[in-house]
Design a protein around this motif. Structure first.
Motif, short mmCIF file in Angstrom:
data_model
loop_
_atom_site.label_atom_id
_atom_site.label_comp_id
_atom_site.label_asym_id
_atom_site.label_seq_id
_atom_site.Cartn_x
_atom_site.Cartn_y
_atom_site.Cartn_z
N PRO A 83 -22.50 9.16 82.84
CA PRO A 83 -21.43 9.17 83.84
C PRO A 83 -20.18 8.46 83.36
CG PRO A 83 -23.04 7.51 84.40
CD PRO A 83 -23.58 8.25 83.20
N LEU A 84 -20.31 7.68 82.29
CA LEU A 84 -19.16 6.95 81.74
C LEU A 84 -18.34 7.80 80.80
CD1 LEU A 84 -17.81 4.10 81.64
CD2 LEU A 84 -19.30 3.59 79.70
N THR A 85 -19.00 8.68 80.04
CA THR A 85 -18.32 9.46 79.00
C THR A 85 -18.38 10.96 79.22
OG1 THR A 85 -20.31 9.62 77.65
CG2 THR A 85 -18.93 7.66 77.33
N GLY A 86 -19.39 11.44 79.92
CA GLY A 86 -19.60 12.88 80.03
C GLY A 86 -20.27 13.49 78.82
N THR A 87 -20.66 12.64 77.86
CA THR A 87 -21.32 13.10 76.64
C THR A 87 -22.83 12.97 76.78
OG1 THR A 87 -21.37 10.91 75.62
CG2 THR A 87 -19.39 12.23 75.25
N PHE A 88 -23.53 13.49 75.78
CA PHE A 88 -24.92 13.12 75.54
C PHE A 88 -25.00 11.60 75.46
CE2 PHE A 88 -27.91 11.61 72.35
CZ PHE A 88 -29.09 12.23 72.70
N ALA A 89 -26.05 11.02 76.02
CA ALA A 89 -26.24 9.58 75.92
C ALA A 89 -27.70 9.27 75.63
CB ALA A 89 -25.81 8.89 77.21
N ASP A 90 -27.91 8.42 74.63
CA ASP A 90 -29.24 7.87 74.39
C ASP A 90 -29.08 6.36 74.25
OD1 ASP A 90 -27.82 8.28 72.01
OD2 ASP A 90 -29.63 8.42 70.80
N PHE A 541 -24.11 20.14 72.12
CA PHE A 541 -24.08 19.75 73.53
C PHE A 541 -22.71 19.23 73.92
CE2 PHE A 541 -24.37 16.65 76.92
CZ PHE A 541 -25.13 17.30 77.88
N ASN A 542 -22.16 18.31 73.13
CA ASN A 542 -20.87 17.73 73.47
C ASN A 542 -19.74 18.77 73.43
OD1 ASN A 542 -21.96 15.21 73.96
ND2 ASN A 542 -21.46 14.39 71.93
N LEU A 543 -19.81 19.69 72.47
CA LEU A 543 -18.82 20.77 72.42
C LEU A 543 -18.92 21.64 73.67
CD1 LEU A 543 -19.16 21.84 68.68
CD2 LEU A 543 -17.14 20.77 69.71
N ARG A 544 -20.14 21.92 74.09
CA ARG A 544 -20.35 22.71 75.30
C ARG A 544 -19.78 22.02 76.54
NH1 ARG A 544 -26.46 24.16 76.94
NH2 ARG A 544 -26.32 22.10 77.90
N GLU A 545 -19.77 20.69 76.51
CA GLU A 545 -19.21 19.93 77.63
C GLU A 545 -17.70 19.79 77.56
OE1 GLU A 545 -20.96 18.99 80.30
OE2 GLU A 545 -22.62 20.05 79.35
N GLY A 546 -17.08 20.40 76.53
CA GLY A 546 -15.62 20.44 76.47
C GLY A 546 -14.98 19.48 75.50
N PHE A 547 -15.76 18.77 74.70
CA PHE A 547 -15.18 17.83 73.75
C PHE A 547 -14.68 18.58 72.51
CE2 PHE A 547 -17.68 15.19 76.49
CZ PHE A 547 -16.93 14.01 76.58
#
Length: 617
Positions: A83-90, A541-547
């Motif tokens: 929720p902080l970045t909108g990216t994949f997070a681990d 994944f991150n590209l799919r989220e618009g990065f």
């Protein structure tokens, strides 16, 4: 038979139902566990554009195939969309919780949906029960564990829980995995809170059996001998990470006054010797770890006398200490303990507090916002106020609870100039202006600004790469260093290893433990290829989220403001420098100029037509 338990546990909090998913052999083959499982499952099961705080987001607790075995220093990770970045997070955690997932009979736990009322999950081996958390909602993370143990009548259960910050969905809330081990970064606790989930409680009794017990024992013995015989590992045992304060200060890497400077005149007040003097009693270790980097103790003097504290590790000592201009380690220990209790990431909290103090200096936050308190560096009361305000989301704390990126957008003015983050994740405690490789590592990290994906500082500050000295300030060659480190660490993060153990355990030894555990051929090259596959999977994944390439960047504090003094005075990483670094990095990775994996690269990694390997039941 091998070290896999053979199934994943899937829990839907909306329906209140749970089920077991048989482990797909191709998931195990291509992604192994931990970070790998999380990367593939998130890509397969989460629709693009999902709101991280919606019920549809996934919250996954992922151990690896070596977690719960005799292999030393193995951990677990929480994987979600941040929720902080909108990216994949681990986000990784030690302690004993990840092992208990395996002892419950699972290779991972996937949680989706949202409970109608505050709840906690109790997994008793194969039995899953969703219980009311009404009586513990609002408790801090330490009290939560005690009350749950009392309710269950069992002090041996293992608990992962959130504090009030997670309940209020603070964007950088953490998950406490008993008692001072946390899935700390990128807002995992906010996702848990959005699901009305106070805790996940485990009690297991199963064992993890390697495919070749004799070979596994030999490989584990080798790993232990490498750890015990390594000088760096010995320093972690003696001093924890707090000894890095002196190194960082000497090298002008220590964030000071919201990263304005890279050295702190009172750094010695935060280091290992200061901590040993004021509160360390004895070493503590996570499950199966001979390193024992923890240093539990009690503050002996001053206004916080009697406060129990673990080691204040380097990152939080720097972010809550020098970054806020505070040099009294007893006060810093108090602030960090408060963050832990309230369920706040101490690293992001230090970054947000530094930003807020500078915004106050620039008139964008005023005394009207702080109840008359003047926010200033070097002032414990300022940091204390900000932590309380953020955790409660009261007043200015509600805005700051969104992180520095969103806070800067709302405050306007020049606040974006000193909002120190990458992709929304507040930067770690390593100022990169005189180490461009580290700057590239932060810019390209998969979850936003992170030092755990690659740490080229060790090579830039007097080290060698492929037998040749590394030019600290040079740009050339840094792309290869960063990408190579990222691939290897992503590979061993599928196991899931402790970061510190990688300084001692050799690549071939990790491969030998994995081979004996799974009963299939592994070597160091195969682990690196695995890591490259996982890294590219997350990039997709991150590209799919618009990065895009534009998001692989650094804050203005590092690109426009040079170090003000010291031997590296004037050093910065300009946007032109960063462009050159990215071009070299992308080329080495086999990505196009925009940072997208090419068709050839995807084919090479087996990702070109990789099917969905896990689906929602």
């Amino acid at each position: 038979m091998n070290a896999y338990m053979g199934k994943l546990l899937y829990i839907d909090l909306t329906s209140g139902k749970s089920s077991e998913i048989k482990l797909n052999p191709d998931l195990a083959k291509h992604y192994v566990g931990g970070k790998g499982f999380g990367a593939k499952i998130l890509y397969d099961m989460l629709p693009a554009g999902t709101d991280p705080l919606s019920p549809q987001n996934l919250l996954m607790f992922m151990p690896g195939p070596l977690t719960g075995t005799l292999a030393p220093a193995m951990r677990g990770c929480v994987v979600t969309k941040s929720p902080l970045t909108g990216t994949f997070a681990d986000s990784y955690f030690g302690g004993h919780f990840a092992q208990e997932i395996r002892y419950c009979g699972y290779d991972g736990i996937i949680i989706t949906g949202a409970a109608a009322e505050p709840s906690y999950i109790f997994v008793d081996e194969g039995k899953v029960e969703i219980r009311s958390a009404e009586g513990i909602w609002g408790l801090d993370s330490f009290d939560t564990v005690e009350v749950i143990r009392e309710e269950l009548g069992d002090n041996t259960v293992k608990t992962a829980c959130i504090g009030p910050s997670g309940e209020k969905k603070v964007s950088f809330a953490l998950i406490n995995c008993e008692f001072n081990r946390h899935a700390g970064r990128a807002g995992t606790g906010a996702v848990m809170g959005s699901k009305n989930l106070k805790a996940l409680v485990l009690r297991g009794g199963k064992t993890v059996t390697p495919a070749d017990p004799q070979a596994f024992t030999a490989a584990v013995d080798q790993a232990y001998s490498e750890l015990v015989g390594d000088e760096t590992i010995g320093s972690f045992t003696t001093d924890g990470t707090a000894a890095s304060i002196d190194f960082s200060d000497d090298e002008q890497l220590l964030p000071t006054n919201n990263y304005f400077d890279g050295a702190f005149e009172d750094a010695s007040g935060l280091n290992n010797e200061a901590q040993r003097k004021h509160f360390w009693f004895r070493n503590v270790a996570c499950a199966g770890c001979p390193i024992a980097c923890g240093k539990v103790g009690m503050i002996k003097t001053g206004r916080h006398k009697g406060l129990i504290s673990d080691v204040v590790e380097y990152e939080t000592a720097a972010m809550m200490g020098s970054n806020l201009g505070i040099s009294n380690i007893r006060e810093v220990a108090y602030l960090v303990k408060k963050c832990d209790a309230l369920g706040l990431d101490g690293m992001s909290s230090g970054g947000v507090a530094g930003f807020a103090i500078e915004a106050f200096q620039n008139g964008l936050i005023t005394a009207d916002d702080t109840g008359g308190l003047e926010l200033k560096f070097g002032d414990v009361a300022s940091a204390d106020f900000l932590i309380e305000a953020i955790a409660s989301r009261k007043g200015i704390g509600d805005l700051l609870a969104r992180g520095v990126k969103e806070a800067a957008k709302a405050l306007g003015g020049n606040s974006a100039d000193y909002a120190v983050h990458v992709k929304g994740l507040e930067s770690p405690a390593w100022g990169p202006r005189s180490v461009p490789g580290m700057g590239l590592a932060l810019a390209t990290a998969d979850r936003g600004g992170c030092h755990q994906r690659a740490f080229p500082i060790l090579y830039e500050c007097g080290g060698e790469w492929n037998g040749e000295p590394v030019d600290r300030l040079a740009l050339k060659g840094k792309g290869e260093i960063v990408a190579t480190l990222q691939n290897y660490l992503a590979g061993v993060d599928t196991l899931v290893k402790c970061d510190f153990a990688t300084y001692g355990i050799k690549e071939d030894t990790y491969a030998a433990m994995l081979e004996a555990a799974l009963g299939e051929a592994w070597d160091a090259a195969k682990i690196k290829l695995l890591g490259e596959r996982v890294w590219n999977q997350i990039r997709l994944f991150n590209l799919r989220e618009g990065f895009t390439r534009a998001d692989d960047t650094l804050p203005k504090r590092f690109t426009e403001e040079p170090l003000p003094e010291g031997p590296y005075a004037g050093a910065k990483i300009t946007l032109e420098d960063l462009d050159q670094l990215l071009d070299d990095y992308y080329a080495f990775r086999g990505w196009d100029k925009e940072g997208r994996p090419t068709a050839d690269k995807l084919k090479e990694l087996g990702l070109e037509n990789m099917p969905s390997l896990v689906q929602r039941p």
